[in-house]
Design an enzyme around this catalytic site. Structure first.
Site, mmCIF file in Angstrom:
data_model
loop_
_atom_site.group_PDB
_atom_site.id
_atom_site.type_symbol
_atom_site.label_atom_id
_atom_site.label_comp_id
_atom_site.label_asym_id
_atom_site.label_seq_id
_atom_site.Cartn_x
_atom_site.Cartn_y
_atom_site.Cartn_z
ATOM 1 N N GLY A 58 53.989 41.191 30.266
ATOM 2 C CA GLY A 58 54.061 40.078 31.057
ATOM 3 C C GLY A 58 55.368 39.368 31.248
ATOM 4 N N GLY A 76 56.049 36.514 33.754
ATOM 5 C CA GLY A 76 55.743 35.295 34.309
ATOM 6 C C GLY A 76 56.571 34.434 33.294
ATOM 7 N N ALA A 94 55.713 32.303 30.744
ATOM 8 C CA ALA A 94 55.302 32.402 29.390
ATOM 9 C C ALA A 94 56.154 33.885 28.945
ATOM 10 C CB ALA A 94 53.917 32.741 28.954
ATOM 11 N N PHE A 129 49.996 12.630 38.318
ATOM 12 C CA PHE A 129 49.007 13.885 38.459
ATOM 13 C C PHE A 129 47.781 13.334 37.962
ATOM 14 C CE2 PHE A 129 49.835 18.558 39.006
ATOM 15 C CZ PHE A 129 50.744 18.468 40.220
ATOM 16 N N ASP A 189 44.019 41.048 32.002
ATOM 17 C CA ASP A 189 44.194 42.426 31.220
ATOM 18 C C ASP A 189 44.427 42.170 29.708
ATOM 19 O OD1 ASP A 189 44.096 42.772 34.006
ATOM 20 O OD2 ASP A 189 46.160 44.088 34.018
ATOM 21 N N GLN A 203 38.374 26.555 34.752
ATOM 22 C CA GLN A 203 38.618 25.524 35.675
ATOM 23 C C GLN A 203 38.250 25.735 37.206
ATOM 24 O OE1 GLN A 203 42.647 23.324 35.978
ATOM 25 N NE2 GLN A 203 41.596 21.978 34.984
ATOM 26 N N HIS A 217 39.432 24.063 40.665
ATOM 27 C CA HIS A 217 40.554 23.031 41.299
ATOM 28 C C HIS A 217 39.775 22.558 42.170
ATOM 29 C CE1 HIS A 217 44.091 21.414 42.824
ATOM 30 N NE2 HIS A 217 44.600 21.710 41.858
ATOM 31 N N LEU A 238 45.621 27.478 46.973
ATOM 32 C CA LEU A 238 45.889 26.274 46.366
ATOM 33 C C LEU A 238 46.446 25.305 47.349
ATOM 34 C CD1 LEU A 238 45.089 24.771 43.522
ATOM 35 C CD2 LEU A 238 47.667 24.830 43.223
ATOM 36 N N THR A 263 47.993 21.790 46.412
ATOM 37 C CA THR A 263 48.451 21.262 45.317
ATOM 38 C C THR A 263 47.960 19.910 44.886
ATOM 39 O OG1 THR A 263 50.311 20.444 43.907
ATOM 40 C CG2 THR A 263 50.778 20.379 46.108
ATOM 41 N N GLU A 264 47.694 19.669 43.731
ATOM 42 C CA GLU A 264 47.255 18.142 43.191
ATOM 43 C C GLU A 264 48.440 17.208 43.566
ATOM 44 O OE1 GLU A 264 45.214 18.314 39.528
ATOM 45 O OE2 GLU A 264 46.380 16.340 38.820
ATOM 46 N N ARG A 310 40.436 16.952 37.067
ATOM 47 C CA ARG A 310 40.000 18.176 38.027
ATOM 48 C C ARG A 310 38.474 18.349 37.952
ATOM 49 N NH1 ARG A 310 45.026 22.313 37.790
ATOM 50 N NH2 ARG A 310 46.561 21.053 38.775
ATOM 51 N N HIS A 325 40.624 28.553 39.201
ATOM 52 C CA HIS A 325 41.826 28.085 39.223
ATOM 53 C C HIS A 325 42.413 28.652 38.037
ATOM 54 C CE1 HIS A 325 45.525 26.240 40.401
ATOM 55 N NE2 HIS A 325 45.492 25.398 39.217
ATOM 56 N N GLU A 373 48.894 31.660 29.979
ATOM 57 C CA GLU A 373 47.415 31.451 30.658
ATOM 58 C C GLU A 373 46.654 32.532 29.544
ATOM 59 O OE1 GLU A 373 46.750 30.615 34.583
ATOM 60 O OE2 GLU A 373 44.778 30.814 34.366
ATOM 61 N N ARG A 395 41.797 21.475 31.843
ATOM 62 C CA ARG A 395 43.230 21.239 31.707
ATOM 63 C C ARG A 395 43.931 20.241 32.534
ATOM 64 N NH1 ARG A 395 47.612 23.301 34.829
ATOM 65 N NH2 ARG A 395 46.365 24.605 36.306
ATOM 66 N N LEU A 419 52.073 24.951 33.070
ATOM 67 C CA LEU A 419 53.481 25.568 33.265
ATOM 68 C C LEU A 419 54.172 25.010 31.828
ATOM 69 C CD1 LEU A 419 54.846 24.749 36.673
ATOM 70 C CD2 LEU A 419 54.460 26.996 35.650
HETATM 71 C C1 LIG Z 1 48.145 28.502 42.944
HETATM 72 C C2 LIG Z 1 48.225 28.007 41.577
HETATM 73 C C3 LIG Z 1 49.240 26.746 41.462
HETATM 74 C C4 LIG Z 1 49.305 26.231 40.044
HETATM 75 N N1 LIG Z 1 50.315 25.300 39.924
HETATM 76 C C5 LIG Z 1 50.575 24.743 38.831
HETATM 77 C C6 LIG Z 1 51.298 23.620 38.515
HETATM 78 O O1 LIG Z 1 51.984 22.999 39.628
HETATM 79 N N2 LIG Z 1 51.548 23.076 37.270
HETATM 80 C C7 LIG Z 1 51.068 23.722 36.264
HETATM 81 O O2 LIG Z 1 51.240 23.332 34.953
HETATM 82 N N3 LIG Z 1 50.314 25.114 36.401
HETATM 83 C C8 LIG Z 1 50.059 25.450 37.785
HETATM 84 N N4 LIG Z 1 49.228 26.496 37.690
HETATM 85 C C9 LIG Z 1 48.902 27.208 36.659
HETATM 86 C C10 LIG Z 1 50.110 27.934 35.985
HETATM 87 O O3 LIG Z 1 50.883 28.247 37.100
HETATM 88 C C11 LIG Z 1 49.776 29.288 35.260
HETATM 89 O O4 LIG Z 1 48.882 29.065 34.307
HETATM 90 C C12 LIG Z 1 50.907 29.931 34.558
HETATM 91 O O5 LIG Z 1 52.108 30.010 35.590
HETATM 92 C C13 LIG Z 1 50.623 31.227 34.181
HETATM 93 O O6 LIG Z 1 51.831 31.866 33.539
HETATM 94 P P1 LIG Z 1 51.865 33.167 32.734
HETATM 95 O O7 LIG Z 1 53.319 33.620 32.311
HETATM 96 O O8 LIG Z 1 50.812 32.835 31.665
HETATM 97 O O9 LIG Z 1 51.185 34.185 33.645
HETATM 98 P P2 LIG Z 1 51.636 34.689 34.926
HETATM 99 O O10 LIG Z 1 52.701 34.191 35.721
HETATM 100 O O11 LIG Z 1 50.431 35.184 35.847
HETATM 101 O O12 LIG Z 1 52.434 36.137 34.713
HETATM 102 C C14 LIG Z 1 51.614 37.310 34.132
HETATM 103 C C15 LIG Z 1 52.326 38.323 34.073
HETATM 104 O O13 LIG Z 1 51.712 39.484 33.175
HETATM 105 C C16 LIG Z 1 51.925 40.827 33.929
HETATM 106 N N5 LIG Z 1 50.684 41.782 33.665
HETATM 107 C C17 LIG Z 1 49.441 41.253 33.659
HETATM 108 N N6 LIG Z 1 48.461 42.202 33.359
HETATM 109 C C18 LIG Z 1 49.421 43.260 33.107
HETATM 110 C C19 LIG Z 1 49.311 44.540 32.793
HETATM 111 N N7 LIG Z 1 48.029 45.084 32.266
HETATM 112 N N8 LIG Z 1 50.364 45.336 32.540
HETATM 113 C C20 LIG Z 1 51.677 44.704 32.579
HETATM 114 N N9 LIG Z 1 51.831 43.664 33.061
HETATM 115 C C21 LIG Z 1 50.820 42.755 33.374
HETATM 116 C C22 LIG Z 1 51.918 40.414 35.409
HETATM 117 O O14 LIG Z 1 52.615 41.329 36.188
HETATM 118 C C23 LIG Z 1 52.880 39.190 35.256
HETATM 119 O O15 LIG Z 1 54.153 39.604 35.209
HETATM 120 C C24 LIG Z 1 49.046 27.112 38.960
HETATM 121 C C25 LIG Z 1 48.176 28.112 39.147
HETATM 122 C C26 LIG Z 1 47.813 28.660 40.171
HETATM 123 C C27 LIG Z 1 47.172 29.929 40.709
#
Ligand SMILES: Cc1cc2nc3c(=O)[nH]c(=O)nc-3n(C[C@H](O)[C@H](O)[C@H](O)COP(=O)(O)OP(=O)(O)OC[C@H]3O[C@@H](n4cnc5c(N)ncnc54)[C@H](O)[C@@H]3O)c2cc1C
Length: 555
Positions: free
Chosen positions: A5, A7, A9, A110, A204, A223, A225, A235, A237-238, A269, A333, A357, A368, A374
């Site tokens: 992953g 993202g 994190a 917020f 996954d 959750q 939203h 979305l 935004t809040e 929320r 959400h 997440e 949350r 984030l």
């Molecule tokens: C529209 C929206 C707006 C939001 N706004 C906010 C905000 O303003 N403030 C806030 O605090 N939170 C917000 N959130 C929540 C927050 O953005 C997310 O919880 C957070 O960014 C998740 O980050 P992550 O790194 O855990 O996962 P993600 O960013 O979802 O990354 C997941 C990663 O895992 C990889 N992956 C998944 N499955 C596999 C697999 N089987 N094999 C290989 N790779 C895989 C994907 O390719 C990706 O790279 C928002 C959420 C949404 C949906």
């Protein structure tokens, strides 16, 4: 080390691990900057105190209360104490946060926050953060297995030693060994038909962990939203409500005065989603929605601070919020539940970590607060990276047993050789539609039971799922089928947890049979693991309390 992953994190974890001396790679099924973190709009919470007096203690209390007292208070304290430095670190790496008049990081109000605490980059905060983190990944020249689909974790000698992944670009399974593995695979919003989550958010990592014996925590806590755009679920935004937007029903009434008279549109929320759903159910909705009114903010403010929101409303609903209110409704959400970890991201299995997440540390408990997700990705991504690096640097062996690879090859061949059966998308749609109806904002015993039966039935149909595309390259038909298997496992865990929690707490609202929170019986986490027959088994664990006793939660 391998981080699955990329993202916020995953990238934050990999950067930390590299900087501590570990040899680390990232693996992602989509390009890192397309990760769903990039969709985050409103901002990231840290008690910087730039807009008014604030401190980590106040942040921690708001988070504990917001969680409906289900969050672990030791983990929440870690998050809130480390958040300010972690945000400054992002700024120094180049995150272009919006500014106050005197040049400090601006912070907006917020929901359920006692002070304006949410640092933001207009309404594209996630986009800014993933790009900054990706720059840091590139600067360090970290290897990225881009467009690799992780399918099965390698369990060997009682510890996690890598992953078996499908190479999306070239085809074929590849085994990648690693001394420590961090799951950072994001959420599972695609369990629902109306969701803010991208198609890739299929849980996954949670399901992969469950399958090798690691427990999932608080899975009933999905959750909703309150402001997702009708009809797409995109979305809104809040941050709009943070800037002062109103929520109105069909009678042009700011109905929140009846549900959260003090905080109004800035209540938490879960409270607002329930209020909206009640208005809609009682006939005061507008075509199944309520209205988010920004008009009084004026064009200048909307264009400066919420330009992304305006663009989304115009593109996906044909509404320009400068002139008309936006139709919104609750949508799935964020998953507060996830892989059970300690405050270093470590799971019950040696070598396996989770962050972001897909993990449940648990800092969000039953609900949350906006802006805390984030922050969690950054603080706990960093911590998981550090701990996993330390372990990897002090332990030597890594082995992927060839038998595991052969088993995976055989399983995949069986699936691809099947020529008759049902296509994955029809089962996936049915799952998402029924979860929405039977496991949504409000939950009833009979509907949750029914959903359990539906999932059972869908599982049987899944046994006969057919992948029509037999090709090697970008076989979305295949990955959809594998993702569906993950989603079904998670739905099972959610239903069993939801049925067992006979109270209303945060996102788990049972107004018809258990309308109250019951701290005597249920101030505890649901924990789901698989038994010997591969069926989910439920257990409980007490919430970690440090200094905040549960109180009635009003806003
Ligand atoms: C529209 C929206 C707006 C939001 N706004 C906010 C905000 O303003 N403030 C806030 O605090 N939170 C917000 N959130 C929540 C927050 O953005 C997310 O919880 C957070 O960014 C998740 O980050 P992550 O790194 O855990 O996962 P993600 O960013 O979802 O990354 C997941 C990663 O895992 C990889 N992956 C998944 N499955 C596999 C697999 N089987 N094999 C290989 N790779 C895989 C994907 O390719 C990706 O790279 C928002 C959420 C949404 C949906």
């Amino acid at each position: 080390m391998l981080v699955i992953g990329a993202g916020c994190a995953g990238m934050r974890a990999a950067i930390e691990a590299h900087d501590l001396g570990a040899d680390v790679a990232l693996l992602s099924k989509i390009h890192p900057v397309r990760s769903h973190s990039g969709a985050a709009e409103g901002g990231i919470n840290a008690a910087l105190g730039n807009a008014s007096d604030d401190d980590p203690e106040q942040h921690a209390f708001d988070t504990v209360k917001g969680s409906d007292y289900l969050g672990d208070q030791d983990a929440i304290q870690v998050l809130c104490d480390e958040a300010p430095d972690d945000v400054y670190q992002l700024e120094r790496w180049g995150a272009v946060f919006s500014r106050t008049e005197d040049g400090r990081i601006a912070q907006r109000p917020f929901g359920a926050a006692g002070a304006p605490r949410t640092a933001y980059a207009a309404d594209i905060t996630g986009h800014v953060l993933v790009h900054v983190l990706y720059e840091q990944v590139m600067k360090r020249d970290l290897p990225v297995y881009e467009e690799f689909f992780a399918w099965q974790l390698v369990l060997n000698d009682g510890r996690c030693q890598g992953v078996i992944a499908w190479d999306l670009l070239n085809g074929g399974l590849k085994a990648i060994g690693a001394k420590t593995v961090i799951l950072a695979t994001g959420g599972a919003g695609r369990l629902y038909v109306g969701t803010t989550n991208a198609y890739a958010c299929t849980g996954d990592g949670m399901a992969m962990a469950l399958r090798v014996g690691v427990a999932l925590e608080d899975m009933e806590m999905m959750q909703f939203h309150p402001t997702t755009l009708a009809p797409t679920g995109v979305l809104i935004t809040e941050g709009c409500r943070g800037e002062g937007a109103y929520l109105l029903n069909s009678e042009n009434d700011r109905f929140l005065k009846r549900y959260a008279p003090n905080a109004m549109e800035l209540a938490s929320r879960d409270v607002i989603s329930r209020a909206e759903q009640t208005e809609i159910d009682e006939g005061r909705g507008v075509d199944g929605n309520v209205l988010l009114d920004l008009r009084h903010l004026g064009a200048e403010r909307i264009l400066e601070r919420l330009h992304g929101t305006r663009e989304l409303s115009m593109t996906f609903a044909g509404v320009d919020p400068i002139y008309d209110p936006i139709p919104v409704r609750p949508g799935a959400h964020y998953h507060m539940g996830g892989v059970d970890t300690d405050v270093w991201g470590l799971t019950s299995m040696e070598g396996m970590y989770a962050a972001g997440e897909c993990a449940c540390v648990s800092v969000h408990g039953a609900n949350r607060l906006g802006g805390n997700a984030l922050m969690e990705t950054i603080t706990f991504g960093k911590r998981a990276g550090a701990h996993a690096a330390e372990w990897a640097l002090s332990n030597t062996t890594v082995e992927v047993p060839p038998a595991l690879e052969r088993d995976a090859e055989r399983e995949l061949k069986e699936l691809l050789d099947r020529t008759e059966g049902e296509r994955p998308w029809s089962i996936r749609n049915e799952l998402a539609e029924t979860m929405h109806v039977n496991f949504g904002v409000f939950r009833r015993e009979d509907q949750m039971k029914r959903q359990g039966e539906i999932v059972e039935d869908l599982r049987e149909r899944y046994e006969r799922v057919v992948v029509e595309d037999k090709g090697e390259i970008f076989n979305n038909d295949l990955t959809q089928a594998l993702e569906l298997g993950f989603l079904l496992d998670l739905a099972d865990s959610m239903v069993i947890s939801g049925l067992a929690r006979k109270e209303s707490r945060g996102a788990h609202a049972r107004p018809y049979d258990y309308p109250e929170r019951d701290d005597d019986e249920y101030l505890k986490h649901t924990i789901v693991a698989l038994d010997e027959d591969g069926r989910p088994r439920l257990d409980w664990r007490p919430v970690t309390m440090t200094k905040w006793e549960p109180k009635e939660r009003t806003y």
